[in-house]
Design a protein around this motif. Structure first.
Motif, PDB file in Angstrom:
ATOM      1  N   ASP A 159       0.814  -1.215   0.000  1.00 17.37           N
ATOM      2  CA  ASP A 159       0.000   0.000   0.000  1.00 17.37           C
ATOM      3  C   ASP A 159       0.846   1.263   0.000  1.00 17.37           C
ATOM      4  O   ASP A 159       0.346   2.332  -0.343  1.00 17.37           O
ATOM      5  CB  ASP A 159      -0.935  -0.002   1.204  1.00 17.37           C
ATOM      6  CG  ASP A 159      -2.016  -1.057   1.072  1.00 17.37           C
ATOM      7  OD1 ASP A 159      -2.784  -1.005   0.097  1.00 17.37           O
ATOM      8  OD2 ASP A 159      -2.071  -1.956   1.930  1.00 17.37           O
ATOM      9  N   LEU A 160       2.086   1.155   0.402  1.00 19.11           N
ATOM     10  CA  LEU A 160       3.040   2.266   0.305  1.00 19.11           C
ATOM     11  C   LEU A 160       4.282   1.759  -0.388  1.00 19.11           C
ATOM     12  O   LEU A 160       4.852   0.742   0.009  1.00 19.11           O
ATOM     13  CB  LEU A 160       3.410   2.798   1.691  1.00 19.11           C
ATOM     14  CG  LEU A 160       4.586   3.800   1.746  1.00 19.11           C
ATOM     15  CD1 LEU A 160       4.273   5.055   0.946  1.00 19.11           C
ATOM     16  CD2 LEU A 160       4.944   4.145   3.186  1.00 19.11           C
ATOM     17  N   MET A 196       7.508   8.307  -3.565  1.00 19.77           N
ATOM     18  CA  MET A 196       6.582   7.800  -2.552  1.00 19.77           C
ATOM     19  C   MET A 196       5.197   7.748  -3.185  1.00 19.77           C
ATOM     20  O   MET A 196       4.627   8.783  -3.552  1.00 19.77           O
ATOM     21  CB  MET A 196       6.567   8.696  -1.325  1.00 19.77           C
ATOM     22  CG  MET A 196       7.893   8.815  -0.594  1.00 19.77           C
ATOM     23  SD  MET A 196       8.292   7.385   0.416  1.00 19.77           S
ATOM     24  CE  MET A 196       7.375   7.743   1.903  1.00 19.77           C
ATOM     25  N   ASP A 246       1.262   5.794  -2.701  1.00 18.80           N
ATOM     26  CA  ASP A 246       0.452   4.953  -1.817  1.00 18.80           C
ATOM     27  C   ASP A 246      -0.947   4.778  -2.376  1.00 18.80           C
ATOM     28  O   ASP A 246      -1.420   5.559  -3.207  1.00 18.80           O
ATOM     29  CB  ASP A 246       0.415   5.522  -0.400  1.00 18.80           C
ATOM     30  CG  ASP A 246      -0.263   6.871  -0.305  1.00 18.80           C
ATOM     31  OD1 ASP A 246      -1.498   6.922  -0.472  1.00 18.80           O
ATOM     32  OD2 ASP A 246       0.434   7.877  -0.056  1.00 18.80           O
ATOM     33  N   SER A 247      -1.623   3.736  -1.902  1.00 14.91           N
ATOM     34  CA  SER A 247      -2.938   3.375  -2.424  1.00 14.91           C
ATOM     35  C   SER A 247      -4.057   4.215  -1.832  1.00 14.91           C
ATOM     36  O   SER A 247      -5.206   4.110  -2.276  1.00 14.91           O
ATOM     37  CB  SER A 247      -3.209   1.886  -2.178  1.00 14.91           C
ATOM     38  OG  SER A 247      -3.161   1.574  -0.792  1.00 14.91           O
ATOM     39  N   SER A 248      -3.767   5.044  -0.835  1.00 17.28           N
ATOM     40  CA  SER A 248      -4.784   5.959  -0.315  1.00 17.28           C
ATOM     41  C   SER A 248      -4.931   7.172  -1.227  1.00 17.28           C
ATOM     42  O   SER A 248      -6.047   7.582  -1.568  1.00 17.28           O
ATOM     43  CB  SER A 248      -4.424   6.413   1.099  1.00 17.28           C
ATOM     44  OG  SER A 248      -4.567   5.372   2.032  1.00 17.28           O
ATOM     45  N   GLY A 291       8.215  -1.856   0.149  1.00 17.23           N
ATOM     46  CA  GLY A 291       6.767  -1.850   0.236  1.00 17.23           C
ATOM     47  C   GLY A 291       6.276  -2.157   1.637  1.00 17.23           C
ATOM     48  O   GLY A 291       6.843  -3.019   2.326  1.00 17.23           O
ATOM     49  N   TRP A 292       5.237  -1.450   2.072  1.00 14.36           N
ATOM     50  CA  TRP A 292       4.557  -1.716   3.342  1.00 14.36           C
ATOM     51  C   TRP A 292       3.090  -2.016   3.053  1.00 14.36           C
ATOM     52  O   TRP A 292       2.468  -1.356   2.203  1.00 14.36           O
ATOM     53  CB  TRP A 292       4.623  -0.505   4.270  1.00 14.36           C
ATOM     54  CG  TRP A 292       5.951  -0.224   4.881  1.00 14.36           C
ATOM     55  CD1 TRP A 292       6.401  -0.613   6.105  1.00 14.36           C
ATOM     56  CD2 TRP A 292       7.028   0.559   4.306  1.00 14.36           C
ATOM     57  NE1 TRP A 292       7.675  -0.135   6.332  1.00 14.36           N
ATOM     58  CE2 TRP A 292       8.083   0.588   5.257  1.00 14.36           C
ATOM     59  CE3 TRP A 292       7.187   1.239   3.093  1.00 14.36           C
ATOM     60  CZ2 TRP A 292       9.275   1.258   5.013  1.00 14.36           C
ATOM     61  CZ3 TRP A 292       8.370   1.900   2.847  1.00 14.36           C
ATOM     62  CH2 TRP A 292       9.403   1.920   3.799  1.00 14.36           C
ATOM     63  N   ARG A 293       2.533  -2.974   3.761  1.00  8.34           N
ATOM     64  CA  ARG A 293       1.120  -3.307   3.593  1.00  8.34           C
ATOM     65  C   ARG A 293       0.292  -2.643   4.678  1.00  8.34           C
ATOM     66  O   ARG A 293       0.614  -2.743   5.863  1.00  8.34           O
ATOM     67  CB  ARG A 293       0.917  -4.828   3.641  1.00  8.34           C
ATOM     68  CG  ARG A 293      -0.535  -5.256   3.436  1.00  8.34           C
ATOM     69  CD  ARG A 293      -0.638  -6.735   3.118  1.00  8.34           C
ATOM     70  NE  ARG A 293      -0.272  -7.577   4.232  1.00  8.34           N
ATOM     71  CZ  ARG A 293      -1.105  -7.925   5.220  1.00  8.34           C
ATOM     72  NH1 ARG A 293      -2.346  -7.480   5.228  1.00  8.34           N
ATOM     73  NH2 ARG A 293      -0.697  -8.709   6.195  1.00  8.34           N
ATOM     74  N   ILE A 335      -1.726   4.627   7.001  1.00  6.16           N
ATOM     75  CA  ILE A 335      -1.659   5.748   6.061  1.00  6.16           C
ATOM     76  C   ILE A 335      -2.860   6.624   6.338  1.00  6.16           C
ATOM     77  O   ILE A 335      -4.002   6.150   6.358  1.00  6.16           O
ATOM     78  CB  ILE A 335      -1.689   5.270   4.602  1.00  6.16           C
ATOM     79  CG1 ILE A 335      -0.546   4.289   4.320  1.00  6.16           C
ATOM     80  CG2 ILE A 335      -1.615   6.452   3.645  1.00  6.16           C
ATOM     81  CD1 ILE A 335      -0.638   3.622   2.959  1.00  6.16           C
ATOM     82  N   TYR A 366       2.226   9.067   7.399  1.00  3.37           N
ATOM     83  CA  TYR A 366       2.570   7.655   7.551  1.00  3.37           C
ATOM     84  C   TYR A 366       3.001   7.430   8.997  1.00  3.37           C
ATOM     85  O   TYR A 366       3.914   8.100   9.490  1.00  3.37           O
ATOM     86  CB  TYR A 366       3.701   7.262   6.605  1.00  3.37           C
ATOM     87  CG  TYR A 366       3.420   7.590   5.151  1.00  3.37           C
ATOM     88  CD1 TYR A 366       2.360   7.009   4.472  1.00  3.37           C
ATOM     89  CD2 TYR A 366       4.233   8.501   4.452  1.00  3.37           C
ATOM     90  CE1 TYR A 366       2.101   7.319   3.143  1.00  3.37           C
ATOM     91  CE2 TYR A 366       3.985   8.805   3.123  1.00  3.37           C
ATOM     92  CZ  TYR A 366       2.914   8.217   2.473  1.00  3.37           C
ATOM     93  OH  TYR A 366       2.656   8.516   1.153  1.00  3.37           O
TER      94      TYR A 366
END
Length: 402
Positions: A93-94, A108, A110-112, A164-166, A194, A282
């Motif tokens: 997600d990031l 950077m 992210d999925s948000s 990557g971070w979930r 996030i 974050y």
């Protein structure tokens, strides 16, 4: 002189055959060990099975949230066209990425905010719209064409690293824990969220979505050219701040800061709370066996500090909080440096290519990392405090598994 002592920390109630009578085969509170006498309550056998690991991320207890499914690092080579990057091991997600072979900015995404919205960690610029990342999949992400900012993402023959971070698979929810509503996707097991919100310019609180106080918070004004800001409570107990895209030393924020549910912005800030501006935040806190945010002291020796994390680090970010010299945000990882000593570094505060002179080396072990340089950036005087943030792929408890 000449005497022999035999100790038992849970491995042998007979003391190597020297004790043959009395109570035997007693275990500890976790039903581990072989003791002659039952150990007192709360005392455990000295063994890897008793090493602490958060039950939320213990590979023996979960199929979804163990460390290598919460954080990953991959290297890839750009091709200037459609480029499917695999090996992350989960849907991130990031994404934080950096070209390592040439000078270029770290991205950077992210999925948000959406895959077409880019921020660049190494510069203070506002958010931009791009076409560089077309999809994030279950094992990586796809880069498309030459893109909008191609050298930063997918220049032909250039080499890159991506982390990557979930969080929550891109699914956000409205959080009303604070006085200002925020949009949040959180992974409480992994200690990561996030958050997007709009500043008021006055005292306000914002829900961050975690169930513990964040120990590291990175915030960027999406609408204006202002520095990234990083808040941490791990240096001296108060809430300190630094600017990741600069070499400015830490300072005291003067803000109330976060607790287990909200972030308290008790004053106006150009970097985190200006009226009508949109922000992304974050948040991380340490998770036993997976992530660690903390400090250590230098000793100005090539045989530097051994920093216990409780896991094998996959990525380590370090920053010297005090003088002498100019501090840098140094990033090591085991994706680029695949064996000790690890000396390939890139820095958040510069768009330069990675370098690997050997002058800023560390070793990575199953339980943490060790400083192998007297260089002031990683190991200055004994009174200099080093801040670090580390993420792992294997808890020390299962170190025989790699």
């Amino acid at each position: 002189s000449g005497s022999i002592g035999i100790g038992n920390w849970g491995q042998d109630s007979s003391f190597a055959g020297t004790k043959s009578t009395g109570t035997a085969a007693a275990s500890d509170d976790n039903n581990k060990g072989d003791f002659y006498y039952a150990p007192p309550s709360g005392y455990l056998a000295l063994c890897t099975n008793n090493l602490p690991v958060s039950t939320n991320i213990d590979p023996n207890l979960t199929d979804d949230d163990y460390p290598s499914k919460l954080f990953g690092a991959v290297t890839y080579t750009g091709n200037g066209g459609t480029n499917a990057i695999t090996g992350m091991g989960f849907k991130a997600d990031l994404l934080m990425g950096k070209v390592t072979s040439h000078a270029s900015n770290a991205y950077m995404v992210d999925s948000s905010r959406g895959l077409n919205k880019d921020l660049f960690l190494t510069i203070p610029d506002a958010e931009v719209t791009s076409s560089d990342i077309s999809a994030i999949g279950t094992d990586g992400f796809t880069l498309t064409g030459t893109g909008t900012y191609d050298p930063n993402f997918n220049q032909n023959t250039y080499t890159y690293v991506a982390y990557g971070w979930r969080a929550n698979g891109g699914t956000t929810s409205t959080n009303t824990d604070g006085t200002v509503a925020s949009s949040v996707q959180a992974n409480t097991a992994g200690g990561f969220s996030i958050v997007t919100y709009t500043g008021t310019g006055t005292a306000m609180t914002v829900g961050h979505g975690l169930d513990q106080e964040p120990e590291c918070t990175m915030i960027k004004d999406r609408d204006a050219t202002t520095n990234w800001i990083l808040y941490t409570n791990k240096v001296d107990g108060s809430l300190d701040y630094g600017f990741p895209n600069t070499t400015t030393s830490f300072g005291d924020s003067g803000l109330t800061g976060p607790n287990s549910t909200i972030w308290n912005f008790s004053a106006q800030s150009d970097y985190s709370n200006t009226a009508t501006r949109d922000y992304v935040m974050y948040c991380w806190h340490s998770v036993e066996g997976y992530s660690k945010i903390g400090i250590f002291k230098g000793n100005v020796q090539n045989d530097g500090a051994m920093v216990h994390t409780g896991f094998r680090p996959r990525m380590v970010v370090m920053f010297r909080t005090q003088s002498p010299g100019t501090p840098h945000w140094a990033v090591h990882d085991t994706a680029r440096s695949t064996y000790n000593r690890m000396d390939k570094i890139w820095q958040w505060d510069t768009h330069d290519a990675e370098f690997g002179t050997g002058s800023r080396s560390i070793d990575v072990y199953g339980s943490g990392f060790k400083i192998r340089t007297s260089d002031a950036d990683l190991n200055a005087t004994g009174t200099s405090i080093m801040w670090y943030m580390a993420f792992g792929d294997q808890p020390h408890k299962y170190s025989n598994g790699f």
